[in-house]
Write a protein that holds these residues in place. Structure first.
Motif, short mmCIF file in Angstrom:
data_model
loop_
_atom_site.label_atom_id
_atom_site.label_comp_id
_atom_site.label_asym_id
_atom_site.label_seq_id
_atom_site.Cartn_x
_atom_site.Cartn_y
_atom_site.Cartn_z
N PRO A 1 35.02 17.63 58.27
CA PRO A 1 35.18 18.41 59.12
C PRO A 1 34.32 18.22 60.39
O PRO A 1 33.94 17.34 60.82
CB PRO A 1 34.50 19.50 58.18
N GLY A 2 34.31 19.48 61.25
CA GLY A 2 33.61 19.42 62.43
C GLY A 2 32.12 19.46 62.15
O GLY A 2 31.62 19.36 60.87
N ARG A 3 31.27 19.10 63.20
CA ARG A 3 30.04 19.09 63.05
C ARG A 3 29.40 20.14 62.32
O ARG A 3 28.51 20.28 61.22
CB ARG A 3 29.23 18.68 64.54
N PHE A 4 29.67 21.57 62.68
CA PHE A 4 29.34 22.70 62.38
C PHE A 4 29.91 23.36 61.22
O PHE A 4 31.20 23.67 61.60
CB PHE A 4 28.83 23.50 63.37
N LEU A 5 29.61 23.72 60.23
CA LEU A 5 30.38 24.33 59.11
C LEU A 5 30.42 25.78 58.99
O LEU A 5 31.38 26.39 59.22
CB LEU A 5 29.87 23.74 57.57
N PHE A 6 29.19 26.03 59.18
CA PHE A 6 28.94 27.67 59.26
C PHE A 6 27.65 28.04 60.20
O PHE A 6 26.76 27.38 60.20
CB PHE A 6 28.39 28.54 58.08
N THR A 7 27.99 28.76 61.06
CA THR A 7 27.05 29.50 62.07
C THR A 7 27.02 30.94 62.06
O THR A 7 28.13 31.64 61.94
CB THR A 7 26.97 29.05 63.56
N THR A 8 25.67 31.49 62.06
CA THR A 8 25.94 33.04 62.07
C THR A 8 25.17 33.28 63.35
O THR A 8 24.00 32.87 63.76
CB THR A 8 25.12 33.68 60.83
N GLU A 9 25.67 34.91 63.83
CA GLU A 9 24.78 35.31 64.97
C GLU A 9 24.41 36.76 64.79
O GLU A 9 25.28 37.64 64.39
CB GLU A 9 25.49 35.17 66.22
N TYR B 1 38.36 22.27 60.66
CA TYR B 1 38.78 21.51 59.30
C TYR B 1 38.10 21.87 58.24
O TYR B 1 37.79 20.77 57.42
CB TYR B 1 38.60 20.14 59.95
N LEU B 2 37.71 22.94 57.74
CA LEU B 2 37.11 23.24 56.47
C LEU B 2 37.94 23.27 55.53
O LEU B 2 39.21 23.75 55.44
CB LEU B 2 36.30 24.39 56.44
N GLU B 3 37.57 22.45 54.29
CA GLU B 3 38.26 22.47 53.07
C GLU B 3 37.30 22.87 52.06
O GLU B 3 36.65 22.28 51.56
CB GLU B 3 38.84 21.17 52.82
N ILE B 4 37.33 24.41 51.63
CA ILE B 4 36.21 24.84 50.89
C ILE B 4 36.75 25.06 49.55
O ILE B 4 37.51 25.24 48.98
CB ILE B 4 35.92 26.19 51.45
N GLY B 5 35.90 24.31 48.45
CA GLY B 5 35.93 24.60 47.19
C GLY B 5 34.88 25.60 46.55
O GLY B 5 33.61 25.26 46.95
#
Length: 515
Positions: free
Chosen positions: A321-329, A386-390
């Motif tokens: 995936p990219g560097r950051f998976l989840f970010t919140t504001e 490019y997240l592939e979440i299980g």
């Protein structure tokens, strides 16, 4: 003194035998751990001795006037009931007495003088029992126990269907405490409980003077509260004095002794058969051959129990995936009100994070907000590229009528039957499990079916909501190994300190997120 006697108990579902000719007894003051792999019948045994399920054969006999408190892992709380309603149900037998007393009062108007005397005596007895059990202080007792379990903070008029799994377990434990039973039957009570309340339950059971039977796969917890182990394995129930660790040592020695005796006997059988084959046709040695054949015929042949399949979990890693998976504001989560203060969270590629904290503070809600399954109360969530979440959910519907085979086939329609069966077998499920409906499986077996789906799809981040609940010791060990070997990122809710510390993950204490 024997409180419970179980004799020659047999039970099964269809052609799948759960236990055969099982005997069990519970004595005063015994603290028993009921153990065994997923699907061996522990919860079924509890259901039978509490008359929730009728056995195929056998006798269950409780001592007279024994009040049993049962915490069932499958207890369903009815919609429309408040927390206060559930807690007050602990005194249902007293409310029944009150209803009987009111009925007597109504019948007195038309009663004869003789009947009136009998009615007055019954009313006096009921009144004494109500006073003895503090019937007129029920509301204050309910509120006192609610404060001890921090249920008052949730609101005693709150509908129980709105509660998290851990909050529901706390309500049921509080109700059990109010009932003050003579015997406790506890089916996986630590599931969904946070560390604070697990510790409270540990101390309570250590000081508990009466007998209890506890089903748990939390080995450190089990070791700290029991003095006897009953092991359910291969349709049998065997008794061991001591804690779980001591049972494992003794059980391993017994298994080695049986295997050694089996090998010696097989060697003797081979020698006897060889002698008979070589000498039965010769007149001079025919009698000796017949003698050895009789010995073979009379021999009580040792049979080794079939080895239970051990799960072998392995998660497939997809593309990076990219560097950051989840970010919140400024993320606030919640439904009718915010559960957290505004959060600025970042999860990067390669992070392994375990979320801990008290029940009901929003760990599952936070996971679902990050996944986009529920809308934030306010603020924003950004998912990386490019997240592939299980995703492993904490709870699923219990009314699944499909077989395990059908369940996996629906997920992977291109697979043939051999591939489906092989995938389920790798998760530790036998042929009979595979062909059974999902809803009749134990909690641990259902979890293995869900893990089977998860591990056969490529992912680069695993979102796991209390994955160890219901899993037996072998399954937990295999899951821990699989997570250690997984190349992707992990975000997990877990209350089992021993498990998540072994994973070496970063800790998010969600109590710091609260308002």
């Amino acid at each position: 003194m024997s409180i419970l006697n179980v004799e020659h108990l047999s039970h099964g579902f269809g052609d799948r035998a759960i236990f055969t000719d099982v005997s069990f007894r519970l004595l005063k003051g015994e603290h028993i751990g009921l153990v065994g792999a997923n699907g061996e019948g522990k919860s079924t045994f509890m259901s039978i001795i509490t008359n929730k399920l009728m056995p195929d054969e056998g006798k269950i006999e409780w001592a007279k006037n024994v009040r049993v408190g049962y915490l069932d892992q499958h207890t369903v709380l009815e919609p429309g009931q408040t927390i206060r309603d559930v807690l007050k149900n602990a005194f249902s037998f007293l409310f029944d007495m009150e209803a009987r007393m009111n009925q007597i009062c109504e019948e007195m108007a038309d009663a004869s003088e003789e009947d009136l005397i009998v009615m007055m005596e019954e009313m006096g007895t009921i009144q004494d029992l109500l006073t003895m059990h503090d019937f007129y202080m029920i509301d204050s007792k309910v509120e006192e126990v609610a404060r001890a379990f921090e249920l008052d903070a949730l609101g005693l008029e709150r509908d129980v269907t709105e509660l998290s799994g851990g909050q529901r377990t706390r309500v049921l434990l509080a109700k059990l405490l109010l009932e003050k039973p003579d015997i406790l039957l506890l089916d996986e009570p630590t599931n969904y409980l946070d560390e604070k309340h697990i510790e409270w339950l540990r101390r309570y059971l250590q000081e508990y003077e009466n007998a209890f039977v506890l089903i748990s796969h939390d080995i450190p917890f089990l070791n700290s509260v029991v003095n006897l182990i009953y092991n359910m394995e291969n349709q049998k129930l065997d008794r061991y004095v001591g804690d779980y660790d001591h049972f494992k040592e003794v059980h391993a020695v017994q298994k080695a002794q049986i295997e050694a005796a089996y090998n010696r006997q097989q060697q003797e059988i081979a020698q006897l058969k060889d002698f008979v084959a070589r000498n039965k046709a010769r007149v001079a040695t025919r009698n000796m051959a017949m003698s050895r054949q009789k010995k073979l015929d009379r021999m009580d042949v040792i049979e080794l129990a079939a080895e239970k399949p051990k799960p072998e979990f392995r998660f497939l890693y997809g593309r990076a995936p990219g560097r950051f998976l989840f970010t919140t504001e400024q993320l606030e989560i919640g439904y009718d009100r915010p559960l957290t203060k505004p959060l600025d969270l970042v999860m990067e590629r390669g992070n392994r994070i375990v979320m801990v904290g008290a029940n009901g503070i929003g760990k599952t809600t936070l996971l679902k907000s990050l996944l986009g399954l529920i809308k934030p109360y306010s603020g924003t969530v950004h998912q990386g590229d490019y997240l592939e979440i299980g995703y492993f959910e904490q709870e699923t519907s219990g009314d699944n009528g499909r077989t395990c085979l059908e369940e996996i086939w629906q997920e992977f329609p291109s697979w043939n039957q051999y591939e489906v069966r092989s995938a389920l077998a790798k998760c530790g499920l036998t042929t009979k499990h595979i062909e059974s409906q999902v809803r009749v499986l134990s909690g641990g077996e259902q979890a293995k079916v869900r893990l089977c789906k998860l591990m056969n799809r490529q992912s680069n981040v695993l979102i796991l909501d209390e994955p160890t609940n219901h899993l037996d010791a072998d399954a937990k060990d295999s899951l821990l190994t699989a997570l250690k070997e997984y190349k992707g990122s992990i975000l997990m809710v877990c209350h089992e300190r021993e498990f998540y510390e072994a994973l070496g993950a970063q800790i998010w204490d969600c109590s710091s997120f609260c308002r």
